[in-house]
Scaffold this active site. Structure first.
Site, short mmCIF file in Angstrom:
data_model
loop_
_atom_site.label_atom_id
_atom_site.label_comp_id
_atom_site.label_asym_id
_atom_site.label_seq_id
_atom_site.Cartn_x
_atom_site.Cartn_y
_atom_site.Cartn_z
N HIS A 100 0.94 -1.02 0.40
CA HIS A 100 0.02 0.01 0.10
C HIS A 100 1.28 1.55 0.19
O HIS A 100 0.23 2.37 -0.16
CB HIS A 100 -1.05 0.21 0.97
CG HIS A 100 -2.44 0.39 0.99
ND1 HIS A 100 -3.41 0.47 1.98
CD2 HIS A 100 -2.76 1.45 -0.44
CE1 HIS A 100 -4.60 0.87 1.13
NE2 HIS A 100 -3.84 1.91 0.13
N GLU A 272 -2.02 -4.51 -2.38
CA GLU A 272 -1.74 -5.98 -1.27
C GLU A 272 -1.90 -7.33 -0.87
O GLU A 272 -2.38 -8.18 -0.69
CB GLU A 272 -2.49 -5.18 0.57
CG GLU A 272 -1.59 -4.60 1.05
CD GLU A 272 -0.20 -4.33 1.56
OE1 GLU A 272 0.42 -5.70 1.87
OE2 GLU A 272 0.40 -3.27 2.34
N1 LIG Z 1 -0.97 -1.80 4.08
C1 LIG Z 1 -1.56 -1.99 5.19
N2 LIG Z 1 -1.41 -3.33 5.06
N3 LIG Z 1 -0.65 -1.96 6.67
C2 LIG Z 1 -0.78 -2.39 7.67
C3 LIG Z 1 -0.83 -1.76 8.61
C4 LIG Z 1 -0.19 -1.78 9.82
C5 LIG Z 1 0.57 -1.01 11.24
N4 LIG Z 1 -1.01 -0.36 11.13
C6 LIG Z 1 1.61 -0.64 10.69
O1 LIG Z 1 1.85 0.62 10.73
O2 LIG Z 1 2.80 -1.36 10.60
MN LIG Z 2 -3.31 -0.27 3.18
#
Ligand SMILES: NC(=[NH2+])NCCC[C@H](N)C(=O)O
Ligand SMILES: [Mn+2]
Ligand SMILES: [Mn+2]
Length: 300
Positions: A100, A272
């Site tokens: 992402h 993702e």
């Molecule tokens: N695009 C994603 N799947 N993001 C997941 C982020 C997970 C968590 N909030 C982090 O900052 O590491």
């Molecule tokens: Mn995400």
């Protein structure tokens, strides 16, 4: 809807630690995306994949809690350039991830063309972290913050302007894993969020109706950033950061169908998808199915 689509693949896996998400664009293409959209009489131009720099040691370089900062800034700048050009050419950009973090590049290329770009962030996560708030140092958890102009200047400054978007033009749908710093930011900035709590209480119909009403008057274009981990891992197992209790396959199709009917979406990305973690390319198949609904497939 703009019937001229330009597809851009972004084999980016530097925004997190699970290998394989760089193969997302191939997996989505392999699942029959072009054929599916051609049936809806879109003209599709596949621009191939953006070149992503390879760091010497994928996980070593944790510059100030920003893993692979320079390579991600470089790769997403290239993406911004490509997306910008697609819109310049009057076409609809459809971006395939990759993790992402690429949304920073997509939004950088898109937002230049709008005074008030709306963003629908369909995701289990807020992706509103900065180096200070991130529990992981993974930049895929930061693109929405960076697009708001919050975070390291190498990320906020992609494509040479900042901010890309305004907090009041964002709607997050499907959130169920927000870090403390993200919760603070959501309150401070007044970002509209439909967590799973609201989705369950209101139902997806009302969530999308409200989202469309909310964005209709205040925006002049709407970007859909769909993280496949917004869906429940039973429906979309091929993702790096799965969170239980997610949006269902059916709810997600309904959401996409309603967004199609709104005629509001002007750019989109599906991110993702990790075929290495997937079950026989199921998640890429789901992504292509959701694209079908977003671009106008109906059941009858
Ligand atoms: N695009 C994603 N799947 N993001 C997941 C982020 C997970 C968590 N909030 C982090 O900052 O590491
Ligand atoms: Mn995400
Ligand atoms: Mn996510």
């Amino acid at each position: 809807m703009n019937k001229q689509l330009s597809v851009i693949g972004v084999p980016m896996d530097l925004g997190q630690m699970r290998r394989g998400v760089d193969m997302g664009p191939s997996a989505i293409r392999y699942a029959g995306m072009v054929e599916r959209l051609e049936q809806l009489s879109y003209t599709i131009e596949d621009l191939g994949d953006i070149e992503i720099p390879r760091p010497k040691h994928q996980t070593d370089v944790k510059h100030d809690n920003l893993r692979n900062l320079h390579e991600i800034a470089e790769g997403t700048s290239r993406l911004a350039e490509a997306v910008d050009q697609v819109i310049e050419n009057g076409r609809f950009p459809l971006v395939l991830g990759g993790d992402h973090s690429i949304a920073m590049g997509t939004l950088a290329g898109v937002a230049k063309h709008y005074n008030n770009l709306g963003v629908i962030w369909y995701d289990a996560h807020g992706d509103l972290n900065t180096a200070d708030s991130s529990p992981s140092g993974n930049i895929h958890g930061m693109p929405l913050a960076a697009s708001l102009g919050i975070g390291h200047e190498k990320l906020t400054g992609i494509h040479d302007y900042s901010p890309k978007i305004k907090p009041e033009n964002i709607v997050i749908i499907g959130a169920r894993s927000l870090d403390e710093g993200e919760k603070v930011l959501i309150k401070e900035q007044g970002i509209k969020v439909y967590t799973m709590h609201e989705v369950d209480r209101m139902g997806m119909t009302k969530v999308i109706d409200e989202t469309v009403d909310y964005l209709k008057d205040r925006t002049d274009g709407v970007h859909l950033s769909l993280d496949l981990d917004g869906l429940d891992p039973n429906d979309a197992p091929g993702v790096g950061t799965p969170v239980m209790g997610g949006l269902s396959y059916r709810e997600s199709h309904l959401a996409m169908e309603m967004l199609h009917q709104s005629q509001m979406i002007t750019s989109a990305e599906f991110v993702e998808v990790n075929p290495i973690l997937d079950e026989k390319n199921k998640t890429a198949g789901v992504a292509v199915g959701l694209m079908g609904s977003l671009f106008g497939e109906t059941l009858k």
